[in-house]
Design an enzyme around this catalytic site. Structure first.
Site, PDB file in Angstrom:
ATOM      1  N   ARG A  93       0.839  -1.213   0.000  1.00 53.31           N
ATOM      2  CA  ARG A  93       0.000   0.000   0.000  1.00 53.31           C
ATOM      3  C   ARG A  93       0.873   1.261   0.000  1.00 53.31           C
ATOM      4  NH1 ARG A  93      -4.692   1.362   4.487  1.00 53.31           N
ATOM      5  NH2 ARG A  93      -5.197   3.470   3.793  1.00 53.31           N
ATOM      6  N   ASN A 147     -10.432  -4.918  -0.367  1.00 50.46           N
ATOM      7  CA  ASN A 147     -10.498  -3.813  -1.321  1.00 50.46           C
ATOM      8  C   ASN A 147      -9.687  -4.105  -2.576  1.00 50.46           C
ATOM      9  OD1 ASN A 147     -12.170  -1.667  -0.508  1.00 50.46           O
ATOM     10  ND2 ASN A 147     -10.757  -1.150   1.146  1.00 50.46           N
ATOM     11  N   CYS A 169     -18.799  -2.323   2.429  1.00 52.25           N
ATOM     12  CA  CYS A 169     -18.013  -1.135   2.742  1.00 52.25           C
ATOM     13  C   CYS A 169     -18.641  -0.477   3.956  1.00 52.25           C
ATOM     14  CB  CYS A 169     -18.036  -0.167   1.564  1.00 52.25           C
ATOM     15  SG  CYS A 169     -17.163   1.365   1.909  1.00 52.25           S
ATOM     16  N   HIS A 199     -17.255   3.207  -3.159  1.00 49.32           N
ATOM     17  CA  HIS A 199     -16.492   4.440  -3.028  1.00 49.32           C
ATOM     18  C   HIS A 199     -16.825   5.428  -4.145  1.00 49.32           C
ATOM     19  CE1 HIS A 199     -13.192   2.528  -0.267  1.00 49.32           C
ATOM     20  NE2 HIS A 199     -14.417   2.399   0.204  1.00 49.32           N
ATOM     21  N   TYR A 252     -15.543   9.688  -0.765  1.00 46.59           N
ATOM     22  CA  TYR A 252     -14.482   9.508  -1.763  1.00 46.59           C
ATOM     23  C   TYR A 252     -14.671  10.352  -3.013  1.00 46.59           C
ATOM     24  CZ  TYR A 252     -12.444   5.729   0.923  1.00 46.59           C
ATOM     25  OH  TYR A 252     -11.819   5.006   1.901  1.00 46.59           O
TER      26      TYR A 252
HETATM   27  P1  NAD Z   1      -3.925  -6.263   6.858  1.00 44.12           P
HETATM   28  O1  NAD Z   1      -2.729  -5.681   6.235  1.00 44.12           O
HETATM   29  O2  NAD Z   1      -3.956  -6.403   8.322  1.00 44.12           O
HETATM   30  O3  NAD Z   1      -4.214  -7.674   6.170  1.00 44.12           O
HETATM   31  C1  NAD Z   1      -5.062  -8.621   6.738  1.00 44.12           C
HETATM   32  C2  NAD Z   1      -4.418  -9.975   6.691  1.00 44.12           C
HETATM   33  O4  NAD Z   1      -4.437 -10.512   5.360  1.00 44.12           O
HETATM   34  C3  NAD Z   1      -2.941  -9.979   7.110  1.00 44.12           C
HETATM   35  O5  NAD Z   1      -2.799 -10.652   8.342  1.00 44.12           O
HETATM   36  C4  NAD Z   1      -2.247 -10.672   5.960  1.00 44.12           C
HETATM   37  O6  NAD Z   1      -1.209 -11.529   6.369  1.00 44.12           O
HETATM   38  C5  NAD Z   1      -3.381 -11.426   5.308  1.00 44.12           C
HETATM   39  N1  NAD Z   1      -3.158 -11.913   3.948  1.00 44.12           N
HETATM   40  C6  NAD Z   1      -2.431 -11.367   2.952  1.00 44.12           C
HETATM   41  N2  NAD Z   1      -2.495 -12.147   1.856  1.00 44.12           N
HETATM   42  C7  NAD Z   1      -3.273 -13.202   2.165  1.00 44.12           C
HETATM   43  C8  NAD Z   1      -3.725 -14.341   1.445  1.00 44.12           C
HETATM   44  N3  NAD Z   1      -3.356 -14.566   0.189  1.00 44.12           N
HETATM   45  N4  NAD Z   1      -4.523 -15.232   2.082  1.00 44.12           N
HETATM   46  C9  NAD Z   1      -4.887 -15.037   3.364  1.00 44.12           C
HETATM   47  N5  NAD Z   1      -4.496 -13.973   4.076  1.00 44.12           N
HETATM   48  C10 NAD Z   1      -3.701 -13.061   3.488  1.00 44.12           C
HETATM   49  O7  NAD Z   1      -5.162  -5.438   6.319  1.00 44.12           O
HETATM   50  P2  NAD Z   1      -6.390  -4.728   7.029  1.00 44.12           P
HETATM   51  O8  NAD Z   1      -6.033  -3.328   7.298  1.00 44.12           O
HETATM   52  O9  NAD Z   1      -6.917  -5.549   8.093  1.00 44.12           O
HETATM   53  O10 NAD Z   1      -7.391  -4.721   5.802  1.00 44.12           O
HETATM   54  C11 NAD Z   1      -7.794  -5.927   5.240  1.00 44.12           C
HETATM   55  C12 NAD Z   1      -8.501  -5.715   3.937  1.00 44.12           C
HETATM   56  O11 NAD Z   1      -9.730  -5.063   4.167  1.00 44.12           O
HETATM   57  C13 NAD Z   1      -7.735  -4.842   2.947  1.00 44.12           C
HETATM   58  O12 NAD Z   1      -7.910  -5.335   1.648  1.00 44.12           O
HETATM   59  C14 NAD Z   1      -8.393  -3.510   3.102  1.00 44.12           C
HETATM   60  O13 NAD Z   1      -8.298  -2.717   1.976  1.00 44.12           O
HETATM   61  C15 NAD Z   1      -9.810  -3.932   3.342  1.00 44.12           C
HETATM   62  N6  NAD Z   1     -10.674  -2.911   3.964  1.00 44.12           N
HETATM   63  C16 NAD Z   1     -11.886  -2.758   3.398  1.00 44.12           C
HETATM   64  C17 NAD Z   1     -12.755  -1.814   3.875  1.00 44.12           C
HETATM   65  C18 NAD Z   1     -14.082  -1.643   3.199  1.00 44.12           C
HETATM   66  O14 NAD Z   1     -14.763  -0.658   3.426  1.00 44.12           O
HETATM   67  N7  NAD Z   1     -14.502  -2.562   2.345  1.00 44.12           N
HETATM   68  C19 NAD Z   1     -12.392  -1.029   4.985  1.00 44.12           C
HETATM   69  C20 NAD Z   1     -11.124  -1.224   5.552  1.00 44.12           C
HETATM   70  C21 NAD Z   1     -10.265  -2.184   5.029  1.00 44.12           C
HETATM   71  C1  G6P Z   2     -12.695   3.187   4.838  1.00 47.90           C
HETATM   72  C2  G6P Z   2     -13.076   2.532   3.586  1.00 47.90           C
HETATM   73  C3  G6P Z   2     -12.166   1.434   3.235  1.00 47.90           C
HETATM   74  C4  G6P Z   2     -10.815   2.077   3.202  1.00 47.90           C
HETATM   75  C5  G6P Z   2     -10.440   2.167   4.633  1.00 47.90           C
HETATM   76  C6  G6P Z   2      -9.058   2.630   4.887  1.00 47.90           C
HETATM   77  O1  G6P Z   2     -12.817   4.479   4.486  1.00 47.90           O
HETATM   78  O2  G6P Z   2     -14.407   2.252   3.498  1.00 47.90           O
HETATM   79  O3  G6P Z   2     -12.583   0.802   2.093  1.00 47.90           O
HETATM   80  O4  G6P Z   2      -9.925   1.535   2.365  1.00 47.90           O
HETATM   81  O5  G6P Z   2     -11.390   2.924   5.338  1.00 47.90           O
HETATM   82  O6  G6P Z   2      -8.824   2.668   6.250  1.00 47.90           O
HETATM   83  P1  G6P Z   2      -7.364   2.876   6.821  1.00 47.90           P
HETATM   84  O7  G6P Z   2      -7.562   3.175   8.272  1.00 47.90           O
HETATM   85  O8  G6P Z   2      -6.678   1.561   6.571  1.00 47.90           O
HETATM   86  O9  G6P Z   2      -6.763   3.983   6.052  1.00 47.90           O
HETATM   87 MN    MN Z   3     -14.833   0.972   1.794  1.00 45.34          MN
END
Ligand code: NAD
Ligand code: G6P
Ligand code: MN
Length: 432
Positions: A93, A147, A169, A199, A252
């Site tokens: 990232r 994401n 989301c 977004h 966004y």
């Molecule tokens: P993070 O960096 O903590 O990752 C979560 C886990 O995924 C890590 O422990 C990592 O080792 C694991 N991982 C990586 N590749 C893998 C694979 N191939 N198989 C299984 N596990 C694997 O990330 P986070 O901050 O917890 O975010 C997780 C995901 O959620 C990200 O893709 C982030 O963008 C997404 N997210 C989405 C939203 C939303 O609104 N939809 C909001 C926040 C975060």
């Molecule tokens: C929220 C969104 C996610 C985004 C995340 C990032 O706004 O809905 O999709 O990517 O937060 O959060 P962070 O704390 O990792 O910047």
């Molecule tokens: Mn989101």
């Protein structure tokens, strides 16, 4: 009892998910939860897995949390699979943010060049997961949070040929939480209609007599109450734009309606407190220090610093609604089926929908005004090209996606930026 498998179980969001399940146990009787991660995430998995088990042990319910590096074992006979993984971790990232900035462009986790490369890395993995699900848990639902959530969901439907998927989301969750408060009303007194892409959606609000009160909320937003997630810098939208639009754009949209201001702010931040990924690294380290405490058995407040706060409300409520056929209204990424007539019926959109045993039944939004329709069609084309490139590994398709993305200034610099991103992310892009 229900079996849940969570891919990316080592995420710092896992306690949030546990809290949501504990709250809903009466309607969603879980038997076991499998947290899956990879070797690189093993340490995080062990810390947060133990924390998750403590949360259940402190509850009245008998649920076992398993930790697994073997995805197949976890998926076997699962009822619900949730995905919250990050391919390449936060290091990837940082590159998505830094490299575009070097070329004078904004690369954000889900927007611009950064979002496209996150899709390139994530789409192949989600499609592998879908193939595993076809063999190991063909009746399960996939609840995706990884994401870029909308593009990942589109890939599951279009290339995975898997319709039992809901993309999530927290942004709509936050809007529907904060806006009733702004007006001194409760959530069930307001009627919501969302439409667009993840977004990239807009919404309208009516009161319980059906009167449109969208602009009353807009006024409150100008008075400083926005309900934005922590990761989006709050610059107010141009007033005339919203008056013309008569809808509320999602947070966004700032990257598109005020790209110049958002870029200026990002570049300034990168030079001082670092990119968002660098800031999140610190928050995450603090959270894991807390999770290590053997006496901690509830979700700590600090998780609210994460942009994705309240994610569990969407995830756990979708699962409970499918399981108990509740028909709760949520905002989800799902197949359009005509709800947004400005986009093809078979593509994925983010819309208000009733969630029940058969998944999402979308609320028709109707046509969008000319400007928003144009934005939406460009953005969906960009998403489709990005996903196609992720699947085929075709360089020219990737370049087309870059050229059409409104956050990429097209031309030779854009291509140089793309080439550098390909080199930087090589290890996680086996298709290219
Ligand atoms: P993070 O960096 O903590 O990752 C979560 C886990 O995924 C890590 O422990 C990592 O080792 C694991 N991982 C990586 N590749 C893998 C694979 N191939 N198989 C299984 N596990 C694997 O990330 P986070 O901050 O917890 O975010 C997780 C995901 O959620 C990200 O893709 C982030 O963008 C997404 N997210 C989405 C939203 C939303 O609104 N939809 C909001 C926040 C975060
Ligand atoms: C929220 C969104 C996610 C985004 C995340 C990032 O706004 O809905 O999709 O990517 O937060 O959060 P962070 O704390 O990792 O910047
Ligand atoms: Mn989101």
């Amino acid at each position: 009892g229900v079996k849940i498998a969570t891919i990316g179980g080592g995420s710092s969001y896992t306690p949030e998910l546990m809290e949501g399940f504990i709250k809903r146990y009466a309607e969603l009787p879980i038997r076991e939860i499998w947290l899956v991660d990879i070797e690189a995430g093993k340490e995080k998995l062990e810390i947060v897995g133990a924390m998750a088990q403590r949360m259940w042990d402190a509850s009245p319910y008998d649920v076992k949390v398993y930790m697994a590096l073997d995805r197949e074992e976890a998926l076997k006979d699962a009822d619900f699979v949730t995905t919250q993984f990050r391919v390449g971790l936060l290091e990837a990232r940082i590159k998505d943010e830094r490299i575009p900035a070097y070329y004078g462009m904004l690369g954000q986790e889900t927007n611009g060049a950064g979002g496209m490369f996150k899709a390139f890395r994530t789409v192949p993995i989600i499609l592998e997961i879908v193939e595993d699900m076809k063999r190991l848990c063909p009746d399960a639902w996939l609840i995706n949070f990884a994401n870029p959530s909308g593009m990942v969901t589109e890939a599951v439907v279009r290339y995975g040929k898997w319709d039992k998927v809901i993309g999530l989301c927290n942004v709509p969750v936050m809007a529907t939480m904060v806006e009733p408060e702004m007006l001194g009303k409760s959530a069930d007194e307001l009627i919501y209609k969302f439409a667009g892409l993840n977004h990239f959606h807009w919404h309208k609000v009516a009161d319980d007599h059906g009167k449109d009160i969208t602009m009353e909320i807009v006024e409150k937003m100008y008075a400083g109450e926005t309900g934005l997630p922590k990761n989006i810098h709050d610059i107010p939208f141009p007033r005339r734009l919203l008056e013309q639009m008569q809808m509320i754009p999602c947070g966004y949209h700032r990257y598109y309606y005020m790209e110049e201001e958002m870029l200026e702010h990002a570049l300034e931040e990168y030079q001082t407190i670092g990119t968002r990924a660098q800031q999140v690294k610190k928050t995450e380290a603090e959270l894991f220090e807390l999770y290590k405490d053997p006496n901690l058995d509830h979700k700590p407040e600090q998780l609210g610093q994460h942009g994705g706060a309240y994610y569990s409300d969407a995830a756990c409520e979708s699962i409970a609604s499918i399981y108990a056929n509740k028909d709760t209204q949520l905002v989800v990424s799902t197949k359009n089926n005509g709800a947004v007539p400005d986009l093809p019926a078979d593509c994925v959109v983010e819309v208000s929908a009733y969630i029940g045993g058969q998944g999402a039944r979308n609320v028709a939004f109707g046509e969008l005004p000319t400007a928003e329709r144009g934005w939406l069609q460009v953005m969906k084309a960009m998403e489709l090209l990005t996903i196609e490139a992720a699947v085929t590994g075709d360089y020219d398709t990737a370049l087309q996606a870059f050229t059409i993305n409104p956050m990429v200034r097209s031309g030779k610099t854009a291509q140089r930026m793309m080439d550098e991103l390909f080199i930087a992310h090589k290890a996680h892009l086996p298709n290219f």
